[in-house]
Design a protein around this motif. Structure first.
Motif, PDB file in Angstrom:
ATOM      1  N   GLY A 112       5.126   5.802  -1.652  1.00 22.41           N
ATOM      2  CA  GLY A 112       6.625   5.584  -0.225  1.00 22.41           C
ATOM      3  C   GLY A 112       7.458   5.130  -0.576  1.00 22.41           C
ATOM      4  N   GLU A 113       8.544   5.074  -0.347  1.00 20.46           N
ATOM      5  CA  GLU A 113       9.569   3.518  -0.383  1.00 20.46           C
ATOM      6  C   GLU A 113      10.115   3.873   1.261  1.00 20.46           C
ATOM      7  OE1 GLU A 113      13.256   6.870  -1.511  1.00 20.46           O
ATOM      8  OE2 GLU A 113      11.474   7.713  -3.215  1.00 20.46           O
ATOM      9  N   PRO A 114       9.456   2.572   1.260  1.00 21.00           N
ATOM     10  CA  PRO A 114       9.592   1.462   3.115  1.00 21.00           C
ATOM     11  C   PRO A 114      10.915   0.536   3.040  1.00 21.00           C
ATOM     12  CG  PRO A 114       7.589   0.475   2.081  1.00 21.00           C
ATOM     13  CD  PRO A 114       7.791   2.119   0.575  1.00 21.00           C
ATOM     14  N   THR A 115      10.799   0.406   3.932  1.00 23.14           N
ATOM     15  CA  THR A 115      12.665  -0.180   4.143  1.00 23.14           C
ATOM     16  C   THR A 115      11.962  -1.993   3.371  1.00 23.14           C
ATOM     17  OG1 THR A 115      12.498  -0.546   5.944  1.00 23.14           O
ATOM     18  CG2 THR A 115      13.988   0.982   5.584  1.00 23.14           C
ATOM     19  N   ASP A 154       0.651  -1.243  -0.045  1.00 26.29           N
ATOM     20  CA  ASP A 154       0.132   0.348   0.003  1.00 26.29           C
ATOM     21  C   ASP A 154       0.900   1.152   0.020  1.00 26.29           C
ATOM     22  OD1 ASP A 154      -1.596   1.678  -0.158  1.00 26.29           O
ATOM     23  OD2 ASP A 154      -2.518   0.912   1.899  1.00 26.29           O
ATOM     24  N   LEU A 155       2.110   1.725   0.376  1.00 25.34           N
ATOM     25  CA  LEU A 155       2.754   2.410   0.757  1.00 25.34           C
ATOM     26  C   LEU A 155       3.398   3.026  -0.544  1.00 25.34           C
ATOM     27  CD1 LEU A 155       4.390   2.216   4.911  1.00 25.34           C
ATOM     28  CD2 LEU A 155       3.355   3.953   3.670  1.00 25.34           C
ATOM     29  N   LEU A 156       4.235   1.809  -0.920  1.00 31.51           N
ATOM     30  CA  LEU A 156       4.696   1.586  -1.986  1.00 31.51           C
ATOM     31  C   LEU A 156       3.662   2.394  -3.481  1.00 31.51           C
ATOM     32  CD1 LEU A 156       6.546  -1.507  -2.045  1.00 31.51           C
ATOM     33  CD2 LEU A 156       7.487   0.635  -2.448  1.00 31.51           C
ATOM     34  N   LYS A 157       2.434   2.318  -3.882  1.00 28.55           N
ATOM     35  CA  LYS A 157       1.751   2.170  -4.097  1.00 28.55           C
ATOM     36  C   LYS A 157       1.090   3.982  -3.695  1.00 28.55           C
ATOM     37  CE  LYS A 157      -2.027  -0.779  -3.610  1.00 28.55           C
ATOM     38  NZ  LYS A 157      -3.642  -1.233  -3.457  1.00 28.55           N
ATOM     39  N   ARG A 158       1.382   4.964  -2.620  1.00 27.26           N
ATOM     40  CA  ARG A 158       1.130   5.825  -2.730  1.00 27.26           C
ATOM     41  C   ARG A 158       1.863   6.225  -2.520  1.00 27.26           C
ATOM     42  NH1 ARG A 158      -3.162   6.069   2.504  1.00 27.26           N
ATOM     43  NH2 ARG A 158      -4.291   4.326   2.365  1.00 27.26           N
ATOM     44  N   THR A 178      10.318   6.422   6.153  1.00 26.16           N
ATOM     45  CA  THR A 178      10.830   8.053   6.275  1.00 26.16           C
ATOM     46  C   THR A 178       9.900   9.217   5.975  1.00 26.16           C
ATOM     47  OG1 THR A 178      13.293   7.051   6.725  1.00 26.16           O
ATOM     48  CG2 THR A 178      12.659   9.431   6.386  1.00 26.16           C
ATOM     49  N   ASP A 179       9.545   9.831   6.990  1.00 25.93           N
ATOM     50  CA  ASP A 179       8.912  10.933   6.139  1.00 25.93           C
ATOM     51  C   ASP A 179       9.711  12.055   5.439  1.00 25.93           C
ATOM     52  OD1 ASP A 179       9.988  12.932   8.199  1.00 25.93           O
ATOM     53  OD2 ASP A 179       7.667  12.928   9.171  1.00 25.93           O
ATOM     54  N   PRO A 180       8.885  13.013   5.097  1.00 21.79           N
ATOM     55  CA  PRO A 180       9.959  14.626   4.698  1.00 21.79           C
ATOM     56  C   PRO A 180      11.221  14.860   5.266  1.00 21.79           C
ATOM     57  CG  PRO A 180       7.598  14.045   3.384  1.00 21.79           C
ATOM     58  CD  PRO A 180       7.841  13.757   5.153  1.00 21.79           C
ATOM     59  N   ASP A 181      10.608  14.692   6.569  1.00 22.77           N
ATOM     60  CA  ASP A 181      11.117  15.655   7.697  1.00 22.77           C
ATOM     61  C   ASP A 181      12.828  14.269   7.510  1.00 22.77           C
ATOM     62  OD1 ASP A 181      10.598  18.484   7.523  1.00 22.77           O
ATOM     63  OD2 ASP A 181       9.709  18.354   9.154  1.00 22.77           O
ATOM     64  N   GLY A 182      12.715  13.563   7.443  1.00 21.42           N
ATOM     65  CA  GLY A 182      13.757  12.876   7.675  1.00 21.42           C
ATOM     66  C   GLY A 182      13.191  12.147   9.324  1.00 21.42           C
ATOM     67  N   ASN A 183      12.116  12.483   9.716  1.00 22.48           N
ATOM     68  CA  ASN A 183      11.888  11.190  11.019  1.00 22.48           C
ATOM     69  C   ASN A 183      11.098   9.877  10.331  1.00 22.48           C
ATOM     70  OD1 ASN A 183      11.492  13.328  12.701  1.00 22.48           O
ATOM     71  ND2 ASN A 183       9.754  13.655  11.081  1.00 22.48           N
TER      72      ASN A 183
END
Length: 113
Positions: free
Chosen positions: A84-87, A78-82, A101-106
């Protein structure tokens, strides 16, 4: 857009610590949190209503929020479709997990435990 059911519950907070024994004692003895699990580099506590606090001396960031009980394969897809770049999914004490990781590096953790 709603939160994917595959993510599980947003119910975990990891706090990075430089003094695991002192922090463990504080959260266990001073605050009275019930221990859940522990290891050489972490202590985990029940926080009520399915929540979890993890003290971890190997955490990269000071705080790491997390989703517990995730369907990791579905959540990652789901994250890849949205966009995102999950580990990759990896082993951890008590199950498996991956990070985003969010855009601020969190860092945000997703675990099946």
């Amino acid at each position: 857009m709603s939160v994917s059911a595959a993510f599980g519950k947003f119910s975990v907070l990891v706090i990075r610590t430089d003094d695991l024994p002192a922090m463990t004692e504080f959260y266990r003895d001073t605050l009275g949190l019930e221990p859940k699990a522990s290891g050489e580099t972490f202590s985990a506590f029940h926080t009520g209503a399915g929540g979890e606090l993890v003290l971890w001396n190997d955490a990269v960031k000071p705080f790491v929020p997390g989703f517990a009980g995730a369907d990791l394969e579905a959540a990652r897809a789901d994250l890849l479709k949205r966009g995102g770049e999950p580990t990759p999914i990896d082993e951890h004490p008590g199950g498996k997990h991956f990070y985003l990781t969010d855009p601020d590096g969190n860092t945000i953790a997703f675990s099946n435990g």
